[in-house]
Design an enzyme around this catalytic site. Structure first.
Site, PDB file in Angstrom:
ATOM      1  N   TYR A   1       4.671   4.434  11.295  1.00 27.82           N
ATOM      2  CA  TYR A   1       5.033   3.027  11.502  1.00 27.82           C
ATOM      3  C   TYR A   1       5.772   2.389  10.317  1.00 27.82           C
ATOM      4  CZ  TYR A   1       0.537   2.582   9.042  1.00 27.82           C
ATOM      5  OH  TYR A   1      -0.488   2.708   8.136  1.00 27.82           O
TER       6      TYR A   1
ATOM      7  N   HIS B   1      -3.192   4.087   5.263  1.00 26.35           N
ATOM      8  CA  HIS B   1      -4.284   3.104   5.368  1.00 26.35           C
ATOM      9  C   HIS B   1      -5.612   3.734   4.927  1.00 26.35           C
ATOM     10  CE1 HIS B   1      -6.955   0.037   6.884  1.00 26.35           C
ATOM     11  NE2 HIS B   1      -7.569   0.958   7.598  1.00 26.35           N
TER      12      HIS B   1
ATOM     13  N   ARG C   1       0.870  -1.173   0.000  1.00 25.89           N
ATOM     14  CA  ARG C   1       0.000   0.000   0.000  1.00 25.89           C
ATOM     15  C   ARG C   1       0.909   1.225   0.000  1.00 25.89           C
ATOM     16  NH1 ARG C   1      -0.993   2.273   4.725  1.00 25.89           N
ATOM     17  NH2 ARG C   1      -1.254   0.459   6.052  1.00 25.89           N
TER      18      ARG C   1
HETATM   19  C1  LIG Z   1     -14.244  -6.444  12.213  1.00 24.67           C
HETATM   20  C2  LIG Z   1     -13.385  -5.219  12.126  1.00 24.67           C
HETATM   21  N1  LIG Z   1     -12.385  -5.038  13.005  1.00 24.67           N
HETATM   22  C3  LIG Z   1     -11.592  -3.934  12.926  1.00 24.67           C
HETATM   23  C4  LIG Z   1     -11.823  -2.998  11.962  1.00 24.67           C
HETATM   24  C5  LIG Z   1     -10.920  -1.777  11.848  1.00 24.67           C
HETATM   25  N2  LIG Z   1     -10.065  -1.957  10.677  1.00 24.67           N
HETATM   26  C6  LIG Z   1     -10.366  -1.368   9.490  1.00 24.67           C
HETATM   27  S1  LIG Z   1      -9.303  -1.792   8.305  1.00 24.67           S
HETATM   28  C7  LIG Z   1      -8.384  -2.734   9.333  1.00 24.67           C
HETATM   29  C8  LIG Z   1      -7.163  -3.457   8.851  1.00 24.67           C
HETATM   30  C9  LIG Z   1      -7.444  -4.315   7.665  1.00 24.67           C
HETATM   31  O1  LIG Z   1      -6.244  -4.817   7.183  1.00 24.67           O
HETATM   32  P1  LIG Z   1      -6.202  -5.745   5.909  1.00 24.67           P
HETATM   33  O2  LIG Z   1      -7.231  -6.810   6.034  1.00 24.67           O
HETATM   34  O3  LIG Z   1      -4.801  -6.186   5.748  1.00 24.67           O
HETATM   35  O4  LIG Z   1      -6.656  -4.804   4.704  1.00 24.67           O
HETATM   36  P2  LIG Z   1      -5.984  -3.444   4.205  1.00 24.67           P
HETATM   37  O5  LIG Z   1      -6.574  -2.352   5.036  1.00 24.67           O
HETATM   38  O6  LIG Z   1      -4.517  -3.560   4.360  1.00 24.67           O
HETATM   39  O7  LIG Z   1      -6.414  -3.316   2.787  1.00 24.67           O
HETATM   40  C10 LIG Z   1      -8.936  -2.733  10.616  1.00 24.67           C
HETATM   41  C11 LIG Z   1      -8.381  -3.464  11.769  1.00 24.67           C
HETATM   42  C12 LIG Z   1     -12.892  -3.203  11.059  1.00 24.67           C
HETATM   43  N3  LIG Z   1     -13.168  -2.360  10.081  1.00 24.67           N
HETATM   44  N4  LIG Z   1     -13.637  -4.329  11.148  1.00 24.67           N
END
Ligand SMILES: Cc1ncc(C[n+]2csc(CCOP(=O)(O)OP(=O)(O)O)c2C)c(N)n1
Length: 356
Positions: A268, A259, A255
């Protein structure tokens, strides 16, 4: 005591066009010049949409937004292998998939401005899933239904490395494996789940190997090489449509942005790491290939960039010119019958709107 090896597994890694621009001709899938230009155009269109969204969020014209910069090849390579009848379940970073699957880009701007009408479509594309990994169960449920109905479709679900730690992920993978469902799991391993690095997400050497535990194939691909992603997807889709069951593709990517617009990745991630990945930008890699093979002249390429920029300006105008949604919609669509307390609040709202 008898000790024998009863099973052995391996995980393949696929790379066709590497970061130095070297092409493995033996592995190169059959793609026409116009298909490759289509991929490139969708990649640059996505990049311009992404940049526009960021600036509009900073101006307060849209809400929180998750940039896709750097992951375009992972999504466009997959979409290129699909049919319009196939069904897609996105997470919240699938801007490239949305655009390449033919949904109007203005819907993204409408959605991110907080208007649910941006999710409406007649294409086989589910609404954005904000709760991490929930869409995997929706996808598997849909695929199970499709199998029962004998619909010859593939169901594609996108998610990140972080999603692989959710229970939903494991339940979805298990059901898909047991019932041999027509699902393609696309994990975009972009190295981070917000600030959690990949190595703290799972002790597994690869994420692709998780498929093996559920009884189907997993492959790792260079997610910044659109040809690798396309080839892996195409092979998987052929098998899925022959009824051979699910497949898992782990796209190794990065990415390049934050985020979301509420994040600051410099807290980080090191500048050095970011610079290293910038060199692997999937758009630069495909552009070099296109220029080297003279698929576009320098002038044609510049014209394409200009066309895309104008297109995005039009898209934004369209998105911002639609009539505002009805405020009363906030109260609808959650319950079949509106509960008394919501009715009371709706009446209050109507009263206050009368006052001006
Ligand atoms: C069930 C849930 N827990 C926590 C969150 C908060 N949250 C949003 S995105 C994220 C990280 C997701 O990481 P990844 O699956 O690697 O996808 P990326 O954002 O890197 O595309 C988190 C913890 C959420 N949206 N839903």
């Amino acid at each position: 005591m008898v000790k024998t090896t009863i099973a052995k597994f391996s995980v393949d890694y696929l790379q066709i066009l590497n970061e130095k621009g070297t092409l493995d001709k033996k592995l190169m899938p059959n793609l026409t010049k116009s298909q490759i230009i289509w991929m490139y155009e969708n990649m640059i269109l996505t990049r311009v949409v992404d940049e526009k969204m960021l600036s509009m969020q900073r101006q307060g014209r849209i809400g929180t937004f998750a940039p896709v910069k750097g992951q375009e090849a992972c999504q466009i390579g997959i979409i290129a292998a699909l049919d319009k009848k196939d069904m897609i379940f996105p997470a919240f970073r699938e801007t490239a998939a949305h655009i390449a699957f033919g949904l109007p880009p203005e819907n993204l701007f409408i959605y991110y401005a907080g208007d649910e009408r941006g999710s409406k479509t007649d294409k086989n594309f589910f609404p954005i899933a904000i709760p991490v990994a929930t869409q995997l169960l929706h996808a598997v449920g849909y695929a199970w239904g499709a199998k029962i109905k004998k619909d010859n479709v593939a169901v594609v679900v996108f998610f990140g490395d972080g999603a692989t730690s959710e229970g939903d992920f494991h339940e979805a993978m298990n059901f898909a494996g047991v019932f041999k469902l027509p699902v393609l799991f696309v994990c975009q391993n972009n190295q981070y789940a917000i600030s959690v690095p990949r190595k703290l997400q799972s002790a597994s050497e690869t994420l692709a190997q998780k498929a093996i535990a559920y009884g189907f194939d997993g492959i790792q691909v260079d997610g910044n090489d659109v040809f690798s992603v396309y080839k892996a997807a195409n092979d998987a889709i052929l098998n899925i449509k022959k009824g051979k069951g699910p497949c898992f593709i782990e796209c190794i990517t990065y990415r390049l942005g934050d985020h979301t617009t509420s994040d600051d990745a410099s807290k980080y991630r090191s500048q050095k790491e970011l610079q290293e990945w910038m060199k692997k930008d999937p758009i630069l890699r495909l552009r070099d290939f296109i220029m080297k093979n003279k698929y576009l002249s320098r002038l044609d390429e510049e014209k394409l960039q200009d066309k895309v920029k104008l297109q995005v300006e039009d898209v934004v105008k369209k998105a911002e010119s639609i009539e505002a949604p009805n405020v009363e919609d906030i109260f609808k669509y959650t319950f079949k019958e509106m509960p008394w307390n919501l009715k009371e609040q709706l009446d209050d709202l109507r009263e206050s709107m009368k006052d001006g």
